[in-house]
Write an enzyme that holds these catalytic residues in place. Structure first.
Site, PDB file in Angstrom:
ATOM      1  N   CYS A  44     -22.183 -14.061 -23.232  1.00  0.00           N
ATOM      2  CA  CYS A  44     -23.395 -13.993 -22.394  1.00  0.00           C
ATOM      3  C   CYS A  44     -24.548 -13.261 -23.076  1.00  0.00           C
ATOM      4  CB  CYS A  44     -23.078 -13.338 -21.060  1.00  0.00           C
ATOM      5  SG  CYS A  44     -21.844 -14.254 -20.145  1.00  0.00           S
ATOM      6  N   HIS A  49     -29.561 -11.042 -17.755  1.00  0.00           N
ATOM      7  CA  HIS A  49     -28.491 -12.044 -17.714  1.00  0.00           C
ATOM      8  C   HIS A  49     -28.041 -12.193 -16.266  1.00  0.00           C
ATOM      9  CE1 HIS A  49     -24.924 -14.256 -18.348  1.00  0.00           C
ATOM     10  NE2 HIS A  49     -24.108 -13.250 -18.085  1.00  0.00           N
ATOM     11  N   ASN A  65     -23.944 -18.448 -13.276  1.00  0.00           N
ATOM     12  CA  ASN A  65     -23.929 -17.833 -14.607  1.00  0.00           C
ATOM     13  C   ASN A  65     -23.800 -18.944 -15.653  1.00  0.00           C
ATOM     14  OD1 ASN A  65     -23.405 -16.449 -16.968  1.00  0.00           O
ATOM     15  ND2 ASN A  65     -21.813 -15.140 -16.106  1.00  0.00           N
TER      16      ASN A  65
HETATM   17  O1  UT7 Z   1     -21.203 -12.820 -17.558  1.00  0.00           O
HETATM   18  C1  UT7 Z   1     -20.154 -12.287 -18.285  1.00  0.00           C
HETATM   19  C2  UT7 Z   1     -19.660 -11.018 -17.755  1.00  0.00           C
HETATM   20  N1  UT7 Z   1     -19.033 -11.216 -16.468  1.00  0.00           N
HETATM   21  C3  UT7 Z   1     -19.415 -10.475 -15.441  1.00  0.00           C
HETATM   22  O2  UT7 Z   1     -20.362  -9.728 -15.558  1.00  0.00           O
HETATM   23  C4  UT7 Z   1     -18.632 -10.583 -14.163  1.00  0.00           C
HETATM   24  C5  UT7 Z   1     -18.331  -9.203 -13.657  1.00  0.00           C
HETATM   25  N2  UT7 Z   1     -17.498  -9.218 -12.450  1.00  0.00           N
HETATM   26  C6  UT7 Z   1     -17.969  -9.612 -11.258  1.00  0.00           C
HETATM   27  O3  UT7 Z   1     -19.090 -10.060 -11.144  1.00  0.00           O
HETATM   28  C7  UT7 Z   1     -17.091  -9.403 -10.046  1.00  0.00           C
HETATM   29  O4  UT7 Z   1     -15.999  -8.601 -10.389  1.00  0.00           O
HETATM   30  C8  UT7 Z   1     -16.583 -10.715  -9.405  1.00  0.00           C
HETATM   31  C9  UT7 Z   1     -17.732 -11.473  -8.766  1.00  0.00           C
HETATM   32  C10 UT7 Z   1     -15.914 -11.591 -10.465  1.00  0.00           C
HETATM   33  C11 UT7 Z   1     -15.570 -10.418  -8.303  1.00  0.00           C
HETATM   34  O5  UT7 Z   1     -16.157  -9.536  -7.340  1.00  0.00           O
HETATM   35  P1  UT7 Z   1     -15.418  -8.205  -6.886  1.00  0.00           P
HETATM   36  O6  UT7 Z   1     -16.264  -7.568  -5.864  1.00  0.00           O
HETATM   37  O7  UT7 Z   1     -15.099  -7.420  -8.131  1.00  0.00           O
HETATM   38  O8  UT7 Z   1     -14.137  -8.780  -6.205  1.00  0.00           O
HETATM   39  P2  UT7 Z   1     -12.608  -8.437  -6.510  1.00  0.00           P
HETATM   40  O9  UT7 Z   1     -12.178  -9.106  -7.777  1.00  0.00           O
HETATM   41  O10 UT7 Z   1     -12.403  -6.971  -6.374  1.00  0.00           O
HETATM   42  O11 UT7 Z   1     -11.904  -9.162  -5.306  1.00  0.00           O
HETATM   43  C12 UT7 Z   1     -12.052  -8.709  -3.943  1.00  0.00           C
HETATM   44  C13 UT7 Z   1     -11.316  -9.641  -3.034  1.00  0.00           C
HETATM   45  C14 UT7 Z   1      -9.877  -9.925  -3.483  1.00  0.00           C
HETATM   46  O12 UT7 Z   1      -9.055 -10.039  -2.328  1.00  0.00           O
HETATM   47  P3  UT7 Z   1      -8.130  -8.797  -1.862  1.00  0.00           P
HETATM   48  O13 UT7 Z   1      -7.244  -8.505  -3.033  1.00  0.00           O
HETATM   49  O14 UT7 Z   1      -9.099  -7.682  -1.561  1.00  0.00           O
HETATM   50  O15 UT7 Z   1      -7.438  -9.371  -0.693  1.00  0.00           O
HETATM   51  C15 UT7 Z   1      -9.993 -11.268  -4.129  1.00  0.00           C
HETATM   52  O16 UT7 Z   1      -8.772 -12.003  -4.097  1.00  0.00           O
HETATM   53  O17 UT7 Z   1     -11.960 -10.905  -2.973  1.00  0.00           O
HETATM   54  C16 UT7 Z   1     -11.026 -11.927  -3.252  1.00  0.00           C
HETATM   55  N3  UT7 Z   1     -11.713 -13.031  -3.904  1.00  0.00           N
HETATM   56  C17 UT7 Z   1     -12.314 -14.033  -3.237  1.00  0.00           C
HETATM   57  N4  UT7 Z   1     -12.434 -14.280  -1.924  1.00  0.00           N
HETATM   58  C18 UT7 Z   1     -13.116 -15.374  -1.564  1.00  0.00           C
HETATM   59  C19 UT7 Z   1     -11.892 -13.224  -5.243  1.00  0.00           C
HETATM   60  N5  UT7 Z   1     -12.599 -14.353  -5.441  1.00  0.00           N
HETATM   61  C20 UT7 Z   1     -12.882 -14.856  -4.218  1.00  0.00           C
HETATM   62  C21 UT7 Z   1     -13.562 -15.993  -3.780  1.00  0.00           C
HETATM   63  N6  UT7 Z   1     -13.670 -16.221  -2.448  1.00  0.00           N
HETATM   64  N7  UT7 Z   1     -14.148 -16.862  -4.630  1.00  0.00           N
END
Ligand code: UT7
Length: 329
Positions: free
Chosen positions: A116, A256, A286
């Site tokens: 990225c 980004h 993204n």
């Molecule tokens: O561009 C390159 C670099 N990449 C980035 O900068 C990405 C950085 N990371 C992020 O942007 C975030 O971590 C994400 C958007 C990928 C995820 O958001 P988060 O707030 O960190 O969510 P999480 O991974 O902590 O997940 C929270 C909950 C989980 O459920 P439980 O375990 O709390 O029951 C996930 O299973 O959300 C759940 N979850 C979803 N729910 C509905 C994960 N993906 C989804 C989804 N829809 N698509």
């Protein structure tokens, strides 16, 4: 001898027509519009559909866009640098293929892989080539067909990414406008948290790697999120400090587009209000190396000569960086 500065003198872009909306994703995986919007900021992404189409087909459209706008012949281009993690093939380079498709015959061309942050790495490289005095017209392309490496059964990644291309023309500047400073970083210890497991020399493609879904993006989102927030904000702040810039001096932050919350944290650290931030994550998601030039493409008509812009990125590797640009037209 007078110092030569590299200036962005045109912007081109391309996004495919097909819109993969949150509503459509709701029918494919266990997700919902509200979760995607509040956690990421994305409403829809563009996806390149059709047999035989690849990153180069988007990249060449962005390049042609520039050639048309500037009324320049492909023969005048000295160099094409393409930032991508989704090259058409491992080799030849996508920059090579783009050059061929655009009719660019008098140039050398090569790819840069910094995920990225790729566009900033490529822009900094192109800037140095212009500053050397040896090259007059360089096109820097950021393109990714993320749909080619996304697992559409993995809800933690497939909601994030989209396809697109952006490009800029770099030329020697005749005044003090142009690319003023750049601060780029890498930390290879980030590899475990964001990568593609197979298809490289470490783990060549086999039936087993395909069955194990090892040709898709692997991301540990929370870890990447934490490092991204800190790194993108820190590097932007450091760049401002070393150039004695305050939030008031900055016309635009061009971040980004990985996650709206990462963008907000960076803007806060830089002391910038919402109106000064380019955000188009809601319509493209993204697009990896394409996010920053696609922002410039969308905002081009609002930019004024002399505006101070800070480009900031964070990506797989880990890679990150910030660039200070004085807009040249
Ligand atoms: O561009 C390159 C670099 N990449 C980035 O900068 C990405 C950085 N990371 C992020 O942007 C975030 O971590 C994400 C958007 C990928 C995820 O958001 P988060 O707030 O960190 O969510 P999480 O991974 O902590 O997940 C929270 C909950 C989980 O459920 P439980 O375990 O709390 O029951 C996930 O299973 O959300 C759940 N979850 C979803 N729910 C509905 C994960 N993906 C989804 C989804 N829809 N698509």
């Amino acid at each position: 001898m007078e110092k030569i500065t590299a200036a962005i003198t045109s912007v081109g872009g391309y996004v495919p027509e097909y819109r993969l909306t949150n509503a459509i994703l709701e029918t494919m995986i266990d997700t919902n519009d509200e979760w995607i919007k509040t956690r990421t900021g994305v409403s829809e992404r563009r996806i390149q559909k059709g047999e035989g189409l690849a990153s180069s087909d988007m990249g060449v459209e962005a390049v042609k866009n520039i050639l048309q706008k500037k009324g320049i012949s492909p023969d005048e281009i000295d160099c094409v640098i393409c930032a991508t993690v989704t090259p058409d093939m491992l080799f030849p380079s996508t920059a090579n293929i783009i050059s061929d498709k655009a009719g660019i015959k008098n140039a050398f061309s090569f790819d840069i892989n910094a995920a990225c942050s790729g566009f900033l790495y490529a822009l900094t490289t192109g800037t140095a080539l212009i500053e050397s005095g040896r090259y007059k017209k360089i096109i820097v392309v950021g393109v990714d067909k993320m749909s080619s490496i996304v697992d559409y059964t993995d809800r933690t990644t497939c909601v994030l990414f989209g396809d697109g291309a952006g490009a800029v023309l770099l030329e020697p500047s005749t005044d003090e406008n142009g690319i003023k400073d750049s601060l780029l970083r890498t930390d290879g210890s980030g590899k475990p948290f964001l990568h593609m497991k197979a298809g490289g020399s470490l783990k060549p493609s086999t039936i087993e790697t395909v069955m194990a879904k090892e040709h898709f993006i692997y991301q540990e989102g929370q870890t990447v999120f934490k490092v991204a927030v800190k790194s993108m904000a820190d590097v932007s702040y450091e760049l401002m400090q070393r150039n004695n810039l305050t939030g008031d001096d900055i016309a635009w932050l061009v971040p980004h587009q990985a996650n709206l919350r990462i963008i907000d944290a960076t803007a806060n650290r830089m002391g910038l209000p919402k109106e000064k931030i380019m955000i188009n994550i809601e319509k493209y998601g993204n697009t990896t190396a394409a996010t920053i030039p696609l922002c410039l493409w969308d905002w081009e008509s609002k930019l004024k000569k002399g505006d101070n812009l800070i480009f900031a990125a964070f990506g797989g590797g880990f890679t990150w960086g910030a660039t200070w640009v004085k807009w040249a037209y």
